[in-house]
Design a protein around this motif. Structure first.
Motif, PDB file in Angstrom:
ATOM      1  N   ARG A  51      -1.616   2.138   1.898  1.00 44.02           N
ATOM      2  CA  ARG A  51      -0.525   2.096   2.892  1.00 44.02           C
ATOM      3  C   ARG A  51       0.840   2.110   2.206  1.00 44.02           C
ATOM      4  N   MET A  52       0.927   1.478   1.047  1.00 41.85           N
ATOM      5  CA  MET A  52       2.205   1.415   0.331  1.00 41.85           C
ATOM      6  C   MET A  52       2.599   2.757  -0.293  1.00 41.85           C
ATOM      7  N   VAL A  53       1.636   3.533  -0.755  1.00 38.37           N
ATOM      8  CA  VAL A  53       1.975   4.751  -1.506  1.00 38.37           C
ATOM      9  C   VAL A  53       1.942   6.030  -0.666  1.00 38.37           C
ATOM     10  N   CYS A  54       1.595   5.949   0.605  1.00 40.79           N
ATOM     11  CA  CYS A  54       1.443   7.171   1.405  1.00 40.79           C
ATOM     12  C   CYS A  54       2.635   7.486   2.289  1.00 40.79           C
ATOM     13  N   HIS A  55       3.621   6.640   2.325  1.00 37.61           N
ATOM     14  CA  HIS A  55       4.700   6.777   3.303  1.00 37.61           C
ATOM     15  C   HIS A  55       5.470   8.092   3.229  1.00 37.61           C
ATOM     16  N   ASN A  56       5.558   8.716   2.085  1.00 42.03           N
ATOM     17  CA  ASN A  56       6.372   9.931   1.981  1.00 42.03           C
ATOM     18  C   ASN A  56       5.533  11.200   1.835  1.00 42.03           C
ATOM     19  N   ARG A  57       4.298  11.167   2.271  1.00 44.13           N
ATOM     20  CA  ARG A  57       3.430  12.339   2.216  1.00 44.13           C
ATOM     21  C   ARG A  57       3.507  13.108   3.530  1.00 44.13           C
ATOM     22  N   THR A  58       3.227  14.390   3.458  1.00 41.54           N
ATOM     23  CA  THR A  58       3.312  15.254   4.637  1.00 41.54           C
ATOM     24  C   THR A  58       2.426  14.732   5.763  1.00 41.54           C
ATOM     25  N   LEU A 113      -4.488  -9.580 -11.504  1.00 41.96           N
ATOM     26  CA  LEU A 113      -5.239 -10.739 -11.051  1.00 41.96           C
ATOM     27  C   LEU A 113      -6.346 -11.076 -12.041  1.00 41.96           C
ATOM     28  N   ASP A 114      -6.820 -12.271 -11.969  1.00 47.07           N
ATOM     29  CA  ASP A 114      -7.899 -12.702 -12.841  1.00 47.07           C
ATOM     30  C   ASP A 114      -9.162 -11.930 -12.482  1.00 47.07           C
ATOM     31  N   VAL A 115      -9.856 -11.423 -13.489  1.00 47.84           N
ATOM     32  CA  VAL A 115     -11.038 -10.605 -13.234  1.00 47.84           C
ATOM     33  C   VAL A 115     -12.123 -11.395 -12.502  1.00 47.84           C
ATOM     34  N   GLN A 116     -12.244 -12.684 -12.786  1.00 53.81           N
ATOM     35  CA  GLN A 116     -13.251 -13.491 -12.095  1.00 53.81           C
ATOM     36  C   GLN A 116     -12.882 -13.694 -10.616  1.00 53.81           C
ATOM     37  N   ASP A 117     -11.601 -13.861 -10.326  1.00 61.28           N
ATOM     38  CA  ASP A 117     -11.181 -13.952  -8.924  1.00 61.28           C
ATOM     39  C   ASP A 117     -11.469 -12.639  -8.196  1.00 61.28           C
ATOM     40  N   PHE A 118     -11.137 -11.522  -8.848  1.00 64.21           N
ATOM     41  CA  PHE A 118     -11.397 -10.204  -8.264  1.00 64.21           C
ATOM     42  C   PHE A 118     -12.889 -10.031  -7.990  1.00 64.21           C
ATOM     43  N   ALA A 119     -13.725 -10.374  -8.958  1.00 64.27           N
ATOM     44  CA  ALA A 119     -15.167 -10.142  -8.860  1.00 64.27           C
ATOM     45  C   ALA A 119     -15.897 -11.202  -8.031  1.00 64.27           C
ATOM     46  N   SER A 120     -15.166 -12.135  -7.457  1.00 63.54           N
ATOM     47  CA  SER A 120     -15.805 -13.185  -6.669  1.00 63.54           C
ATOM     48  C   SER A 120     -16.126 -12.747  -5.247  1.00 63.54           C
ATOM     49  N   ASP A 121     -15.528 -11.653  -4.792  1.00 62.95           N
ATOM     50  CA  ASP A 121     -15.728 -11.236  -3.405  1.00 62.95           C
ATOM     51  C   ASP A 121     -15.615  -9.717  -3.302  1.00 62.95           C
ATOM     52  N   TRP A 122     -16.706  -9.078  -2.869  1.00 63.49           N
ATOM     53  CA  TRP A 122     -16.771  -7.620  -2.740  1.00 63.49           C
ATOM     54  C   TRP A 122     -15.646  -7.076  -1.852  1.00 63.49           C
ATOM     55  N   SER A 123     -15.240  -7.823  -0.848  1.00 58.40           N
ATOM     56  CA  SER A 123     -14.207  -7.340   0.081  1.00 58.40           C
ATOM     57  C   SER A 123     -12.842  -7.183  -0.593  1.00 58.40           C
ATOM     58  N   ASN A 124     -12.671  -7.748  -1.795  1.00 57.40           N
ATOM     59  CA  ASN A 124     -11.413  -7.546  -2.516  1.00 57.40           C
ATOM     60  C   ASN A 124     -11.157  -6.063  -2.779  1.00 57.40           C
ATOM     61  N   CYS A 125     -12.218  -5.302  -3.020  1.00 56.53           N
ATOM     62  CA  CYS A 125     -12.072  -3.866  -3.283  1.00 56.53           C
ATOM     63  C   CYS A 125     -11.438  -3.173  -2.076  1.00 56.53           C
ATOM     64  N   ASP A 126     -11.985  -3.429  -0.905  1.00 60.75           N
ATOM     65  CA  ASP A 126     -11.463  -2.795   0.311  1.00 60.75           C
ATOM     66  C   ASP A 126     -10.061  -3.294   0.644  1.00 60.75           C
ATOM     67  N   SER A 127      -9.827  -4.580   0.498  1.00 55.49           N
ATOM     68  CA  SER A 127      -8.500  -5.140   0.804  1.00 55.49           C
ATOM     69  C   SER A 127      -7.425  -4.529  -0.088  1.00 55.49           C
ATOM     70  N   MET A 128      -7.726  -4.453  -1.387  1.00 53.72           N
ATOM     71  CA  MET A 128      -6.746  -3.891  -2.317  1.00 53.72           C
ATOM     72  C   MET A 128      -6.523  -2.408  -2.062  1.00 53.72           C
ATOM     73  N   SER A 129      -7.593  -1.649  -1.841  1.00 57.02           N
ATOM     74  CA  SER A 129      -7.430  -0.211  -1.635  1.00 57.02           C
ATOM     75  C   SER A 129      -6.692   0.081  -0.330  1.00 57.02           C
ATOM     76  N   SER A 130      -6.942  -0.694   0.700  1.00 56.75           N
ATOM     77  CA  SER A 130      -6.236  -0.494   1.977  1.00 56.75           C
ATOM     78  C   SER A 130      -4.748  -0.806   1.828  1.00 56.75           C
ATOM     79  N   TYR A 131      -4.447  -1.921   1.180  1.00 55.28           N
ATOM     80  CA  TYR A 131      -3.050  -2.314   0.987  1.00 55.28           C
ATOM     81  C   TYR A 131      -2.288  -1.272   0.171  1.00 55.28           C
ATOM     82  N   VAL A 132      -2.832  -0.914  -0.982  1.00 58.02           N
ATOM     83  CA  VAL A 132      -2.130   0.022  -1.866  1.00 58.02           C
ATOM     84  C   VAL A 132      -1.958   1.379  -1.196  1.00 58.02           C
TER      85      VAL A 132
END
Length: 174
Positions: free
Chosen positions: A43-50, A22-41
């Motif tokens: 959920r995607m990468v944890c499905h096969n963990r114990t 994503l464009d760095v300026q779009d990313f840096a335009s809203d602090w909540s992008n950090c939480d949204s991205m970390s929550s989404y990712v």
């Protein structure tokens, strides 16, 4: 910092899981992008963990620290690319971003502190300081509390850097 080659491509393409661009300026335009991205990712990468819920929480917290640092310190224009890889029990997060001399200097100093022999002492001093919180605190936390192995590579011609964190968030299976 020792010279390092800049390589946004994985030596093990089979370990690639997700890539966000994503464009760095779009990313840096809203602090909540950090939480949204970390929550989404997470959920995607944890499905096969114990214990997928525990893993998702730890992964999300670690990723959020990296993203919040990138939110605060990044180059002015260009793409922010986040890559998520796994090889065995090691999860690797890469944040590839635009950089200038000031950005490079910050990350170089922060990674050096996090990799240093006194990282825990420095982390605790900064954590409990009454001064304005140090922007390197998140990277120190990743190193000390999460056992992250941080590294930094750069491409001076393209004015980009890649901050990588390798994490083992789940005990290896016997």
């Amino acid at each position: 910092m020792p010279e390092a080659s800049y390589s946004p491509s994985s030596p093990n393409p089979a370990g690639n899981m997700i890539e966000l661009d994503l464009d760095v300026q779009d990313f840096a335009s809203d602090w909540s992008n950090c939480d949204s991205m970390s929550s989404y990712v997470s959920r995607m990468v944890c499905h096969n963990r114990t214990d997928s819920l525990l893993f998702a929480n730890l992964y999300s917290s670690a990723l959020n620290e990296l993203l919040e640092t990138a939110f605060r310190v990044h180059g002015r224009t260009g793409q922010l690319v986040c890559r998520f890889r796994r090889t065995g029990d090691v999860d690797r997060i890469e944040i590839d971003m635009p950089s200038d001399d000031g950005v490079l200097s910050f990350y170089q100093g922060a990674v050096d502190l996090a990799r240093g022999p006194d990282a825990q002492t420095v982390y605790l001093d900064k954590l409990f300081s009454s001064d304005v919180p140090d922007m390197a605190l998140s990277l120190l936390e990743l190193s000390v509390d999460y056992g992250a192995d941080l590294s930094l590579t750069r491409d001076d011609q393209a004015q980009r850097l890649c901050l990588a964190a390798e994490l083992v968030l789940e005990e290896p299976k016997p």
